[in-house]
Scaffold this motif. Structure first.
Motif, PDB file in Angstrom:
ATOM      1  N   LEU A 679     -43.323 -66.204  53.984  1.00 48.24           N
ATOM      2  CA  LEU A 679     -42.440 -65.077  54.279  1.00 48.24           C
ATOM      3  C   LEU A 679     -41.831 -64.508  52.998  1.00 48.24           C
ATOM      4  O   LEU A 679     -41.668 -63.295  52.847  1.00 48.24           O
ATOM      5  CB  LEU A 679     -41.326 -65.497  55.244  1.00 48.24           C
ATOM      6  N   THR A 680     -41.484 -65.404  52.069  1.00 49.30           N
ATOM      7  CA  THR A 680     -40.959 -64.937  50.774  1.00 49.30           C
ATOM      8  C   THR A 680     -41.986 -64.082  50.053  1.00 49.30           C
ATOM      9  O   THR A 680     -41.694 -63.008  49.510  1.00 49.30           O
ATOM     10  CB  THR A 680     -40.563 -66.130  49.914  1.00 49.30           C
ATOM     11  N   GLU A 681     -43.270 -64.575  50.062  1.00 51.05           N
ATOM     12  CA  GLU A 681     -44.343 -63.801  49.428  1.00 51.05           C
ATOM     13  C   GLU A 681     -44.530 -62.448  50.131  1.00 51.05           C
ATOM     14  O   GLU A 681     -44.766 -61.427  49.480  1.00 51.05           O
ATOM     15  CB  GLU A 681     -45.640 -64.598  49.464  1.00 51.05           C
ATOM     16  N   THR A 682     -44.431 -62.468  51.478  1.00 53.42           N
ATOM     17  CA  THR A 682     -44.582 -61.215  52.235  1.00 53.42           C
ATOM     18  C   THR A 682     -43.478 -60.223  51.881  1.00 53.42           C
ATOM     19  O   THR A 682     -43.710 -59.028  51.766  1.00 53.42           O
ATOM     20  CB  THR A 682     -44.551 -61.509  53.734  1.00 53.42           C
ATOM     21  N   ALA A 683     -42.255 -60.723  51.704  1.00 51.60           N
ATOM     22  CA  ALA A 683     -41.149 -59.839  51.315  1.00 51.60           C
ATOM     23  C   ALA A 683     -41.416 -59.209  49.957  1.00 51.60           C
ATOM     24  O   ALA A 683     -41.165 -58.021  49.738  1.00 51.60           O
ATOM     25  CB  ALA A 683     -39.830 -60.618  51.293  1.00 51.60           C
ATOM     26  N   ASP A 684     -41.948 -60.036  49.026  1.00 48.37           N
ATOM     27  CA  ASP A 684     -42.282 -59.471  47.704  1.00 48.37           C
ATOM     28  C   ASP A 684     -43.338 -58.380  47.832  1.00 48.37           C
ATOM     29  O   ASP A 684     -43.264 -57.326  47.176  1.00 48.37           O
ATOM     30  CB  ASP A 684     -42.778 -60.594  46.782  1.00 48.37           C
ATOM     31  N   ALA A 685     -44.375 -58.667  48.662  1.00 47.85           N
ATOM     32  CA  ALA A 685     -45.419 -57.655  48.860  1.00 47.85           C
ATOM     33  C   ALA A 685     -44.846 -56.393  49.477  1.00 47.85           C
ATOM     34  O   ALA A 685     -45.237 -55.270  49.135  1.00 47.85           O
ATOM     35  CB  ALA A 685     -46.528 -58.224  49.752  1.00 47.85           C
TER      36      ALA A 685
END
Length: 734
Positions: A679-685
């Motif tokens: 989810l953290t990676e998705t937020a960055d994306a």
């Protein structure tokens, strides 16, 4: 004014009965009203009727008046009419035809009007010029007999003695001083075209002779010839003074006319091309509407998936509650297992057999633990996919909102070819996304293979369970034989058996509840698998949407480069418009080809979806059969558990299940941590995508500025074209 009728101005210009006719009753009444109004105001009546020359004799017969006939050089008057016409005021020139409409009351004027009926209402027309000269000569010659004072306004401006004489006569008539010192001669312009000047003058000479023959006195006939000579002399003077300017003007007029014709043809060709582009635009708009309908259908499907996700979440909560109940039952079973362990220790053989059974069930437990781990992973994946879908849905909604804003902006600039090009590019993006959605459905085949493998594994597990049940049955017989060998042990066993039977009944009921919970869990697993299929499809669609967005950004960048190149190559507004039309036609052909490919891809995707739906139905039937077989296996296990010595094995199985559940909890916690990281990676994306969308918005603003510059260039071209037409206007104004 009271008593005045509009028909008095021109329709009654010639009285009934001709120049010698009488005024109508309405005209007589109107003149009486004017004279009485002057007398009531204690003033001398002075009637300045500008269209009364045809009625001068009739007015003098009706009332005692002093008629003053004002006349001007006829050619100067014609020039004044022509100048007004060229400056856009047609009123005076149109009065020629309006006055001729009343000529039916006079024989000569009516014949003249019929002889020149082919005339054109234009200052260049020869017949209109002829009618104007002869009409005025005839009217002046017929009216001079009724005039008490004749004033030549053209001679008045150049002859001071004549001016003073006229001032004295007018002062005597009105009983007041009259000053005409400010009288001026104002010559305008004439552009009449006479093919044969000699014949034209001869025609005038002949008609004037006819006019002189109709006059009542030699004075009137001489006045007609005088007017003719003065008119022709002024015309000849005008031609001598303006011959060079007229030749230049005619050449310039011809050149401007040719240029105007070329401009009209070019404008007609441009309008034809614009109409064709408009037709192409309408076709593209219809295609966009179809794609919009497809998008709405996709949104509806997404809403359905969201509802199903919520239902799965509720089912998962129920399963969690059932798991808690199962854990409580497992705790009670552990306590009972501890009590029964002392009795089982009395017989070594029974213990060994129970150990063997426990080993077999341990293996089964491991397999069940693996299945539970898979279920937990699937649940975690489902949760992750749900979150991802929600975020993607928000991003897609934001992108759709931006797309709607961009579409509104491009519709406002639809008059420009570049805006039309951008909307067609947007339709290509939508088509590419639809094609990507179709390709994403192909991933369902891989999921189908994994389901088939899981079904095979479930069948193998059922075979192992049946073998374990057979071993347990054999162990029960061995234990019964051993117990029968010892009487004391038998009595104790009987007593213990009674207790165990009661405990067995209780445990049987508990196991029934556990079996029901297990069936519910199985159904939940099937639903999770179906949801996994749907989520996998949604993930594929999301990936396709991202690819489509990247492709759209790339196309916008490429389009920006093309527009920059086009602006650099623009040398003139007309050339830029021609090149834009050519580019639009090529783009139209490319878009038509792309739409055809998209339609073919869509048909292939629909075929693939139909095949996958059929395979999904077959898989569901296979899963239903597996569930039926599983239910039969559960019934066999329940029958075997009716045996008293299988109770300890069942308790061990429950303990193993608890341990597996604990391991599943640990696995779920790890999966939760992994999902949080993703989810953290998705937020960055998402932040990166938002940044990229901001850059695209800036590029869109730059394109809007470029379109504004193009519009300014078009307006400058129109101004230049208007400037090219200005010499004729300057000539007319001079």
């Amino acid at each position: 004014m009271i008593g005045f009728d509009v028909s008095m101005a021109l329709e009654r210009f010639i009285p009934q009965g001709g120049m010698d006719g009488d005024l109508s009753l309405e005209e007589q009444s109107y003149l009486n009203i004017l004279v009485e109004h002057a007398y009531r105001s204690r003033k001398v009546p002075l009637l300045s009727c500008t269209r009364s020359i045809g009625r001068m004799a009739a007015i003098k017969r009706f009332m005692p008046v002093q008629n003053v006939l004002l006349h001007r050089n006829i050619f100067e008057q014609w020039s004044s009419y022509s100048g007004q016409f060229l400056r856009g005021n047609r009123f005076f020139f149109d009065t020629i035809d309006h006055t001729a409409a009343s000529f039916h009351n006079d024989r000569f004027l009516n014949g003249l009007n019929e002889a020149l009926s082919d005339r054109v209402s234009s200052p260049k027309d020869e017949q209109t010029f002829l009618l104007f000269i002869l009409m005025h000569i005839y009217l002046y010659a017929q009216s001079i007999e009724s005039a008490d004072l004749v004033i030549d306004t053209s001679a008045l401006t150049t002859d001071p003695a004549l001016r003073r004489s006229v001032e004295a006569q007018l002062s005597s008539l009105v009983c007041a001083p009259v000053d005409l010192s400010d009288a001026k001669s104002n010559f305008d312009t004439s552009i009449v075209l006479v093919r044969d000047r000699k014949q034209f003058i001869d025609t005038i000479e002949q008609f004037v002779k006819i006019i002189a023959s109709t006059c009542a006195s030699e004075e009137a006939a001489a006045f007609a010839f005088k007017l003719k000579d003065e008119t022709l002399a002024q015309w000849d003077l005008h031609d001598r003074l303006t011959r060079s300017a007229t030749i230049w003007y005619d050449g310039l007029t011809t050149e401007l006319q040719h240029k105007n014709d070329e401009h009209v043809r070019a404008q007609a060709a441009t309008e034809s091309q614009v109409a064709a582009a408009g037709g192409e635009r309408d076709d593209a708009v219809a295609t966009l509407e179809n794609i919009e309908a497809v998008r709405i259908t996709a949104d509806t499907a997404l809403a359905t998936v969201t509802a199903e996700r919520d239902a799965i979440a509720a089912t998962h909560a129920e399963a969690a509650a059932a798991r808690i109940v199962a854990q409580d039952a497992a705790a009670a079973f552990e306590a009972e297992r501890d009590r029964m362990a002392a009795a089982l220790d009395a017989t070594t053989v029974a213990r060994d057999a129970a150990d063997a059974a426990m080993d077999a069930l341990g293996a089964e437990r491991d397999r069940l633990a693996t299945s539970l781990a898979s279920m937990a992973a699937a649940k975690a994946a489902a949760d992750e996919t749900t979150i991802t879908i929600t975020e993607d849905r928000d991003r897609i909604a934001a992108r759709l909102a931006e797309a709607d804003a961009a579409r509104i902006a491009t519709e406002e600039a639809i008059a420009t070819a570049t805006a039309e090009h951008e909307r067609l590019a947007a339709s290509l993006v939508e088509a590419a996304q639809a094609r990507a959605d179709a390709e994403a459905t192909l991933s369902v085949a891989a999921e189908r293979d994994s389901l088939a493998a899981a079904l095979t594994e479930a069948l193998a597990s059922r075979s192992l369970v049946e073998k374990a049940n057979e071993a347990l049955s054999a162990d029960c017989y061995c234990i019964a034989a051993t117990l029968a060998g010892t009487t004391a042990a038998k009595d104790a066993a009987d007593h213990r058996t009674t207790e165990l039977e009661a405990e067995r009944d209780r445990i049987t009921a508990t196991l029934g509840d556990t079996a029901a919970a297990k069936d519910a869990a199985d159904r939940h697993v099937a639903e999770l698998e179906a949801e996994r299929d749907r989520i996998a499809g949604a993930l594929a669609e999301t990936a396709a949407a991202k690819d489509a967005a990247d492709h759209h950004v790339a196309e916008l960048e490429a389009e920006r480069g093309r527009i920059t190149a086009t602006l650099a190559e623009t040398a003139a507004a007309k050339d830029a418009a021609d090149r834009t039309v050519t580019e639009l036609q090529a783009e139209r052909d490319r878009i038509a080809a792309t739409l055809a490919e998209t339609a073919a891809a869509k048909d292939a995707a629909n075929t693939t979806v139909a095949e996958l739906d059929a395979e999904r139905g077959e898989l569901r039937a296979a899963l239903t059969a597996a569930e039926a077989a599983k239910a039969e296996a559960d019934t066999a296990i329940t029958a075997l558990e009716a045996e008293c010595h299988q109770i300890s094995a069942a308790l061990s199985d429950i303990s193993a299940a608890k341990a597996g559940a604990d391991e599943s909890v640990v696995t779920l916690q790890n999966e939760r941590d992994r999902i949080a990281a993703e989810l953290t990676e998705t937020a960055d994306a998402r932040d990166a995508a938002i940044s990229r969308l901001s850059e695209v918005a800036e590029e869109r603003d730059k394109l809007a500025a470029t379109l504004a510059e193009l519009e300014a260039a078009r307006l400058a071209a129109e101004s230049a074209r208007a400037a090219r037409a200005s010499p004729l206007r300057r000539l007319w104004s001079n």
